[in-house]
Scaffold this active site. Structure first.
Site, PDB file in Angstrom:
ATOM      1  N   CYS A 151       0.983  -0.213  -0.714  1.00  0.00           N
ATOM      2  CA  CYS A 151       1.229   1.024  -1.463  1.00  0.00           C
ATOM      3  C   CYS A 151       0.285   1.290  -2.223  1.00  0.00           C
ATOM      4  O   CYS A 151      -1.038   1.788  -2.931  1.00  0.00           O
ATOM      5  CB  CYS A 151       2.073   1.698  -1.886  1.00  0.00           C
ATOM      6  SG  CYS A 151       3.724   0.604  -2.444  1.00  0.00           S
TER       7      CYS A 151
HETATM    8  N1  LIG Z   1       8.807   1.640   0.526  1.00  0.00           N
HETATM    9  C1  LIG Z   1       7.379   1.392   0.244  1.00  0.00           C
HETATM   10  O1  LIG Z   1       6.365   2.336  -0.204  1.00  0.00           O
HETATM   11  C2  LIG Z   1       6.113   1.073   1.371  1.00  0.00           C
HETATM   12  C3  LIG Z   1       5.449   1.749   1.175  1.00  0.00           C
HETATM   13  C4  LIG Z   1       4.613   0.146   1.713  1.00  0.00           C
HETATM   14  C5  LIG Z   1       4.383  -0.678   2.546  1.00  0.00           C
HETATM   15  N2  LIG Z   1       5.735  -0.899   1.954  1.00  0.00           N
HETATM   16  C6  LIG Z   1       5.948  -1.810   3.252  1.00  0.00           C
HETATM   17  O2  LIG Z   1       6.918  -1.265   4.451  1.00  0.00           O
HETATM   18  C7  LIG Z   1       7.928  -2.348   4.922  1.00  0.00           C
HETATM   19  C8  LIG Z   1       9.093  -1.823   5.832  1.00  0.00           C
HETATM   20  O3  LIG Z   1       9.690  -0.900   3.826  1.00  0.00           O
HETATM   21  P1  LIG Z   1      11.077  -0.024   3.433  1.00  0.00           P
HETATM   22  O4  LIG Z   1      10.614   0.026   2.185  1.00  0.00           O
HETATM   23  O5  LIG Z   1      10.003   1.288   4.122  1.00  0.00           O
HETATM   24  O6  LIG Z   1      11.936  -1.236   3.844  1.00  0.00           O
HETATM   25  P2  LIG Z   1      13.730  -0.169   3.902  1.00  0.00           P
HETATM   26  O7  LIG Z   1      13.871   0.738   3.008  1.00  0.00           O
HETATM   27  O8  LIG Z   1      14.007  -1.125   2.623  1.00  0.00           O
HETATM   28  O9  LIG Z   1      13.477  -1.110   4.703  1.00  0.00           O
HETATM   29  C9  LIG Z   1      13.809  -2.681   5.453  1.00  0.00           C
HETATM   30  C10 LIG Z   1      13.849  -2.307   7.053  1.00  0.00           C
HETATM   31  O10 LIG Z   1      13.465  -3.677   7.635  1.00  0.00           O
HETATM   32  C11 LIG Z   1      15.332  -3.971   8.406  1.00  0.00           C
HETATM   33  N3  LIG Z   1      15.740  -5.195   8.319  1.00  0.00           N
HETATM   34  C12 LIG Z   1      16.046  -6.297   7.418  1.00  0.00           C
HETATM   35  N4  LIG Z   1      16.198  -7.378   6.811  1.00  0.00           N
HETATM   36  C13 LIG Z   1      16.305  -7.341   8.666  1.00  0.00           C
HETATM   37  C14 LIG Z   1      15.742  -8.657   9.791  1.00  0.00           C
HETATM   38  N5  LIG Z   1      17.074  -9.532   9.082  1.00  0.00           N
HETATM   39  N6  LIG Z   1      16.534  -8.088  10.994  1.00  0.00           N
HETATM   40  C15 LIG Z   1      16.076  -6.941  11.496  1.00  0.00           C
HETATM   41  N7  LIG Z   1      15.746  -5.616  10.948  1.00  0.00           N
HETATM   42  C16 LIG Z   1      15.514  -6.418   9.246  1.00  0.00           C
HETATM   43  C17 LIG Z   1      16.181  -3.000   7.729  1.00  0.00           C
HETATM   44  O11 LIG Z   1      16.757  -2.873   9.293  1.00  0.00           O
HETATM   45  P3  LIG Z   1      18.346  -2.243   9.166  1.00  0.00           P
HETATM   46  O12 LIG Z   1      18.084  -0.984   7.996  1.00  0.00           O
HETATM   47  O13 LIG Z   1      18.692  -1.034  10.223  1.00  0.00           O
HETATM   48  O14 LIG Z   1      19.032  -3.551   9.292  1.00  0.00           O
HETATM   49  C18 LIG Z   1      15.357  -1.562   7.141  1.00  0.00           C
HETATM   50  O15 LIG Z   1      15.264  -0.800   8.170  1.00  0.00           O
HETATM   51  C19 LIG Z   1       7.956  -3.455   3.724  1.00  0.00           C
HETATM   52  O16 LIG Z   1       7.519  -4.441   4.428  1.00  0.00           O
HETATM   53  C20 LIG Z   1       7.325  -3.264   2.376  1.00  0.00           C
HETATM   54  O17 LIG Z   1       6.362  -4.264   1.887  1.00  0.00           O
HETATM   55  C21 LIG Z   1       6.850   0.094   2.475  1.00  0.00           C
END
Ligand SMILES: NC(=O)c1ccc[n+]([C@@H]2O[C@H](COP(=O)([O-])OP(=O)(O)OC[C@H]3O[C@@H](n4cnc5c(N)ncnc54)[C@H](OP(=O)(O)O)[C@@H]3O)[C@@H](O)[C@H]2O)c1
Length: 341
Positions: A151
């Site tokens: 991001c």
């Molecule tokens: N947030 C942002 O603004 C943003 C922007 C660009 C890129 N990203 C990237 O996109 C990805 C997702 O980000 P997010 O912020 O949306 O994440 P998040 O809200 O923290 O959610 C993480 C997800 O990963 C799953 N997870 C965690 N540990 C796991 C495991 N051991 N096995 C299987 N599933 C697991 C969780 O599943 P459950 O909840 O179902 O357990 C949840 O769906 C990350 O790699 C992040 O760096 C994020």
């Protein structure tokens, strides 16, 4: 019309929720599966009530999802886990868009240094396209793996890459100061995301050259410039749900007006980049809930640095909106489909 079948790993994450919201209304898409580790067998609309009547898919565990067929699979999992869970889909020739950092960094040893983990699938790094359509549209269209950019990286790279790539223009001493909404840290509970910590506060973290997006930004800036580029980066968490504002200082042999002209020319046909005049600088509100990146350039004169200001919604152009833009390109759909407004 045959619909494109979509799978989403990590569908209950913040970025996963945005993907489901966009794709449930995408005219050419339908869900093959939505996966969640913590909520298997629950209905999506049972977890997110606003999705009642929009998405009532029953969630699968990541293991059950691994054998499912799809045209395109998105991963919203944390880095290292993401490449691991995408591997069976890639092996079956299914196109994937990875929102984690796993396929962004071309050098597996740099990944290991910055992410403190061995890369789970180094053999596939070379074939991944960096998912910034404004720079790599052709490569994304031909790729099986799309590495959706970070991001902060999207917000900082879009104003700088055309200037770095422009013949006769020199860009030096880059210092980017970015402020992100709390959703940038994800849904997983952390002390710094608690309301009392985040509200009425702005906190710097990982300042200098320590934030993980630095390696990705320097990789892409160096490729654009054709020479090694280094930067200083100071990210902050601001008390907003969503949005990133970047204020980027740099030394340049051009005026702000000339830089704006270079950017206008580079982005003339881009549907999701808007150039703003210096008297109307980008704001977080100006891009919230959209897939736009707004950019302006000001400053300079009397030996002062130029200042580029850019803004994106971290969950849309900074993540899921850009991921759908990439999917549209990969599958030969209209690039803006599902992303208008
Ligand atoms: N947030 C942002 O603004 C943003 C922007 C660009 C890129 N990203 C990237 O996109 C990805 C997702 O980000 P997010 O912020 O949306 O994440 P998040 O809200 O923290 O959610 C993480 C997800 O990963 C799953 N997870 C965690 N540990 C796991 C495991 N051991 N096995 C299987 N599933 C697991 C969780 O599943 P459950 O909840 O179902 O357990 C949840 O769906 C990350 O790699 C992040 O760096 C994020």
């Amino acid at each position: 019309m045959t619909k494109t079948m979509i799978g989403i790993l990590g569908s209950t994450s913040y970025t996963g929720q945005e993907l489901v919201r966009i794709l449930a209304r995408h005219p050419a898409a339908s869900f093959a599966f939505l996966a969640s580790r913590s909520n298997p067998a629950k209905r999506y609309c049972g977890i997110f009530p606003e999705m009642l009547g929009v998405c009532d898919e029953v969630l699968l565990s990541p293991d059950d999802a691994a054998g499912r067929d799809a045209d395109c699979v998105f991963s919203c999992l944390p880095h290292a886990l993401s490449a691991h869970h995408l591997a069976p889909f890639i092996a079956r020739g299914i196109r994937v868009v990875d929102l984690s950092a796993d396929f962004r960094i071309k050098d597996a040893s740099a990944y290991a240094r910055w992410y403190k983990a061995e890369h789970p699938d180094p053999a596939r790094l070379a074939e991944a396209a960096y998912g910034l359509p404004e720079r790599y549209r052709r490569e994304i269209g031909a790729a099986r793996i799309c590495a959706n950019p970070g991001c902060y990286a999207t917000c900082v790279l879009l104003p700088l890459l055309p200037l770095l790539a422009h013949r006769g223009t020199t860009v030096e001493s880059i210092i980017a100061d970015s402020k992100s909404g709390v959703s940038g840290a994800g849904r997983t509970l952390k002390l710094s995301s608690h309301f009392v910590e985040a509200n009425e506060n702005i906190s710097p973290y990982s300042v200098g050259r320590t934030h993980r997006h630095v390696v990705e930004m320097e990789q892409e800036m160096s490729l654009a410039a054709g020479a090694e580029v280094r930067m200083t980066f100071s990210p902050h968490v601001a008390p907003l749900n969503r949005g990133i504002l970047s204020t980027i200082y740099f030394r340049c042999n051009r005026t702000a007006a000339e830089c704006l002209d270079i950017l206008r020319e580079a982005y003339a046909d881009e549907p999701f980049v808007r150039l703003r005049p210096p008297e109307d600088l980008p704001t977080v509100k100006g891009v919230a809930f959209t897939n736009y990146c707004d950019i302006s350039v000001t400053g300079g004169g009397a030996g002062q640095p130029l200042i580029a200001v850019s803004a994106v919604d971290n969950l849309l152009k900074g993540a899921s909106g850009q991921a759908v833009q990439n999917m549209n390109i990969m599958l030969g759909l209209k690039e803006t489909e599902g992303l208008a407004g």
